[in-house]
Each structure stands twice: as C-alpha cells, then as structure tokens.
Design a protein around this motif. Structure first.
Motif, short mmCIF file in Angstrom:
data_model
loop_
_atom_site.label_atom_id
_atom_site.label_comp_id
_atom_site.label_asym_id
_atom_site.label_seq_id
_atom_site.Cartn_x
_atom_site.Cartn_y
_atom_site.Cartn_z
N ASP A 1 -0.87 -8.52 1.64
CA ASP A 1 -1.79 -8.93 2.72
C ASP A 1 -3.21 -9.14 2.20
O ASP A 1 -4.19 -8.77 2.86
CB ASP A 1 -1.79 -7.89 3.84
CG ASP A 1 -0.41 -7.70 4.46
OD1 ASP A 1 0.33 -8.69 4.55
OD2 ASP A 1 -0.09 -6.56 4.85
N GLY A 2 -3.31 -9.68 1.00
CA GLY A 2 -4.62 -9.97 0.42
C GLY A 2 -5.28 -8.80 -0.26
O GLY A 2 -6.39 -8.93 -0.79
N VAL A 3 -4.62 -7.63 -0.26
CA VAL A 3 -5.18 -6.43 -0.89
C VAL A 3 -4.41 -6.14 -2.18
O VAL A 3 -3.18 -6.13 -2.20
CB VAL A 3 -5.08 -5.20 0.05
CG1 VAL A 3 -5.61 -3.95 -0.65
CG2 VAL A 3 -5.85 -5.46 1.33
N ILE A 4 -5.15 -5.92 -3.28
CA ILE A 4 -4.53 -5.63 -4.58
C ILE A 4 -4.33 -4.13 -4.70
O ILE A 4 -5.30 -3.37 -4.83
CB ILE A 4 -5.41 -6.15 -5.73
CG1 ILE A 4 -5.66 -7.65 -5.60
CG2 ILE A 4 -4.76 -5.84 -7.08
CD1 ILE A 4 -6.65 -8.20 -6.60
N LEU A 5 -3.08 -3.69 -4.65
CA LEU A 5 -2.76 -2.27 -4.74
C LEU A 5 -2.18 -1.94 -6.11
O LEU A 5 -1.42 -2.73 -6.68
CB LEU A 5 -1.75 -1.88 -3.66
CG LEU A 5 -2.18 -2.08 -2.21
CD1 LEU A 5 -1.03 -1.75 -1.28
CD2 LEU A 5 -3.41 -1.23 -1.88
N ALA A 6 -2.54 -0.76 -6.62
CA ALA A 6 -2.01 -0.33 -7.91
C ALA A 6 -0.54 0.04 -7.78
O ALA A 6 -0.11 0.63 -6.78
CB ALA A 6 -2.80 0.87 -8.43
N THR B 1 -14.41 1.10 -4.43
CA THR B 1 -14.37 2.34 -3.67
C THR B 1 -13.13 3.11 -4.12
O THR B 1 -12.18 2.53 -4.62
CB THR B 1 -14.31 2.06 -2.16
OG1 THR B 1 -14.26 3.29 -1.44
CG2 THR B 1 -13.10 1.21 -1.79
N CYS B 2 -13.16 4.41 -3.98
CA CYS B 2 -12.11 5.26 -4.54
C CYS B 2 -11.43 6.06 -3.43
O CYS B 2 -12.06 6.86 -2.77
CB CYS B 2 -12.72 6.20 -5.58
SG CYS B 2 -11.52 7.11 -6.52
N GLY B 3 -10.14 5.82 -3.22
CA GLY B 3 -9.39 6.55 -2.21
C GLY B 3 -7.97 6.77 -2.69
O GLY B 3 -7.72 6.86 -3.89
N ASP B 4 -7.03 6.83 -1.75
CA ASP B 4 -5.63 7.00 -2.12
C ASP B 4 -5.06 5.73 -2.75
O ASP B 4 -5.45 4.61 -2.38
CB ASP B 4 -4.80 7.35 -0.88
CG ASP B 4 -4.91 8.81 -0.51
OD1 ASP B 4 -5.65 9.53 -1.21
OD2 ASP B 4 -4.26 9.23 0.45
N MET B 5 -4.10 5.89 -3.63
CA MET B 5 -3.50 4.74 -4.30
C MET B 5 -2.81 3.76 -3.35
O MET B 5 -2.90 2.54 -3.55
CB MET B 5 -2.52 5.22 -5.38
CG MET B 5 -3.17 6.02 -6.49
SD MET B 5 -2.05 6.45 -7.84
CE MET B 5 -1.95 4.88 -8.71
N PRO B 6 -2.13 4.21 -2.27
CA PRO B 6 -1.44 3.25 -1.40
C PRO B 6 -2.36 2.44 -0.50
O PRO B 6 -1.91 1.47 0.12
CB PRO B 6 -0.52 4.14 -0.55
CG PRO B 6 -0.46 5.44 -1.25
CD PRO B 6 -1.76 5.59 -1.94
N ILE B 7 -3.65 2.81 -0.40
CA ILE B 7 -4.53 2.11 0.54
C ILE B 7 -5.79 1.53 -0.09
O ILE B 7 -6.50 0.77 0.55
CB ILE B 7 -4.96 3.04 1.70
CG1 ILE B 7 -5.69 4.28 1.15
CG2 ILE B 7 -3.76 3.43 2.55
CD1 ILE B 7 -6.30 5.15 2.22
N THR B 8 -6.07 1.90 -1.33
CA THR B 8 -7.32 1.46 -1.97
C THR B 8 -7.08 0.20 -2.78
O THR B 8 -6.34 0.21 -3.75
CB THR B 8 -7.88 2.56 -2.89
OG1 THR B 8 -8.04 3.75 -2.14
CG2 THR B 8 -9.23 2.14 -3.45
N GLY B 9 -7.72 -0.88 -2.34
CA GLY B 9 -7.55 -2.15 -3.02
C GLY B 9 -8.52 -2.33 -4.17
O GLY B 9 -9.66 -1.87 -4.13
#
Length: 301
Positions: free
Chosen positions: A220-225, A247-255
């Motif tokens: 959905d346009g977001v680059i996830l690790a 920005t730094c957050g959880d791996m499943p939500i931080t693009g």
C-alpha cells in the motif's frame, strides 16, 4: 556593551531544558519514555545536559512490543549503560499472556494499539506522575493540539478540549490522585531542527536512520522491512532496496524511504526537500483520519 545572542537551536535547547527541569521540580516520580528513536535520544541528551554533572534523576521507560528493530534494542542498551540510568521495560507480550489485551491477527496485524494498556500499567506500577516524551507538534495533527504539559485523567485519557493555558511558559502541574501528565519538552521543534541539533551535538543514532540495503516488501505504498512479524500477502514479493528510516517504531508498521543519504549532511539536505511528512511512512497512522487522536484519547503517548 556585550550582546548576548542565542541561535535558533540554542533557543530550542534552552526551552526544552527549562521544561525538563520544571518537570523534576513539580513532580515526585517523573520518567522519560524512551523508544530508541531519534527524538527520544535527543531528549535523553537534553536531560543529561539539564542536570550535568549529576546523573539524570529519573528512569527511562521503554514499552517493548516484541516487534522492535534489533538495532534499536542494541542501541537502547548501550545508551542506558553510558548514561548510568535505570531502565524500566514494559512488555506487551506479558500483557497478552496475562489476558489484558488480545493480539491482532492477519497480514496487517500490529501490536501498536496494544502498547496503551502496557504503558498505563507500567506508569501505575511505578507510580509515575509525569512521563516525558519526544513527540513534536509538526509530526501529526493530533500532536499539534497538545500543550507542553498534557494532563491525563485517572484512566490515562486525554481530553483535547480541556487543556490548561501555558501563558509565558508557566506550567500548571497540579493534579488529583491517580492522574498524571505527559510532557513534551521538544514540542516546538521540527524534524529539521532535530537533525540539525543531532549534527551540532554529534549525537549517536541507530544505523536505521542512515542509508543501508535491506530486504523489504512494498505494501500500500509503504516500504516494510522483511521480518518474522510481516506476513506476505498473495502476489507480494521481497525486494532488496536501499533505504533509511525517518521515524522508528515497530517493524510491521514503520515504513522506510528509498534513500542514498548515508550521513547527516545528506539527511539534512533530503529533509529540506521532502514533500511527505515524517509519519507519512507509518502504516498505523493510515488506519483512519483520526487514528492518532483516537489512540491518544485512550491513553497512547
């Protein structure tokens, strides 16, 4: 006659240090909420300057979702050792195991919303009456509504229509039993201010913030690790990209963003020309128009 001049960054630094000292003077058990991201790292640096040569007189609290980037956790542990401060870790996994929250399922599952319960439980367990954090007004429209001292009721909830005036930087920290405050010393900073301050103070950061190669999935346009926490959907494929994180957050939500910026000069130049907001890469903020505000009203930071 000698003129006294403060640069823009020095003014912001002085304001933030003033707020941090106000917190320590007004509250009995303050703490610093530490995510391992650049803003909380800057806040830890400011806290050290505020009380130097003494140690920081309050603990750092990290709400661990279990879905953090390994680089963030490693950096957190090294910084805590360097600062010589107490680290309190609240575990979302424990909240799940205790039946206090239910884990989401599916390809878009996230533990982000579950943090609220863990955070409130941790603040209550340690009797924290003021929790400082690195949120800034320029990050997101809900955060733009908040004052330096953000009052929370006995349920940890925030009412944006019932905030206290802060004329002339006079802060009212009075509260009833069971209530607490969230405090945002760098509210007036922008993303550019943060990066320029990091450069001016030579503040170390996790490697995530600098350009590197990583296996990713674009959703959905977001680059996830790529990680054990991201379930691939049909027709999704892993790509090796050159990216960095704003920005730094959880791996499943931080693009991530595709970038060649591998040093501070390049990052600052990139931030100066970008047309997307810092949290525009966060999948959790795309769940609704008022996603952040709804979470904050329920007790989210």
């Amino acid at each position: 006659m000698t003129q006294y001049y403060l640069s823009h960054l020095e003014e912001l630094e002085a304001e933030a240090i003033f707020v941090i000292r106000e917190v320590v003077s007004q509250f009995e058990k303050p703490a610093l909420l530490f995510s391992g991201g650049k803003d909380s790292i800057v806040l830890a640096h400011l806290s050290r300057k505020a009380f130097y040569p003494s140690r920081i007189p309050f603990p750092l609290i990290h709400i661990d979702t279990g879905h953090n980037f390994p680089e963030t956790i490693a950096f957190r542990d090294e910084l805590v050792k360097e600062l010589g401060v107490q680290l309190i870790v609240g575990s979302v996994q424990k909240s799940i195991d205790d039946g206090k929250v239910r884990e989401e399922t599916g390809a878009n599952a996230s533990r982000n919303a579950l943090q609220t319960v863990t955070l409130l439980d941790t603040l209550e367990e340690y009797k924290i009456d003021a929790a400082m954090g690195g949120a800034r007004r320029d990050e997101e429209k809900a955060r733009a509504k908040e004052r330096f001292f953000s009052h929370r009721d006995e349920f940890g909830q925030w009412d944006p229509k019932n905030q206290r005036p802060e004329l002339w930087n006079l802060f009212n920290g009075k509260k009833h039993m069971g209530e607490h405050f969230r405090v945002f010393p760098i509210s007036n900073w922008t993303e550019m201010d943060v990066w320029q301050y990091i450069q001016s103070q030579d503040i170390a950061l996790p490697s995530l913030y600098f350009s590197h190669q990583r296996d990713c999935v674009v959703r959905d346009g977001v680059i996830l690790a790529k990680s054990d926490f991201v379930q691939l959907k049909p027709n999704e494929e892993i790509k090796n990209l050159t990216v960095r994180y704003r920005t730094c957050g959880d791996m499943p939500i931080t693009g991530a963003v595709e970038s060649e910026a591998d040093d501070l000069d390049k990052i600052i130049a990139e931030v100066a020309t970008t047309r997307t907001t810092e949290r525009g890469t966060r999948a959790d903020d795309k769940r609704g128009e008022t996603a952040m505000e709804d979470r904050k009203k329920s007790g989210y930071f």
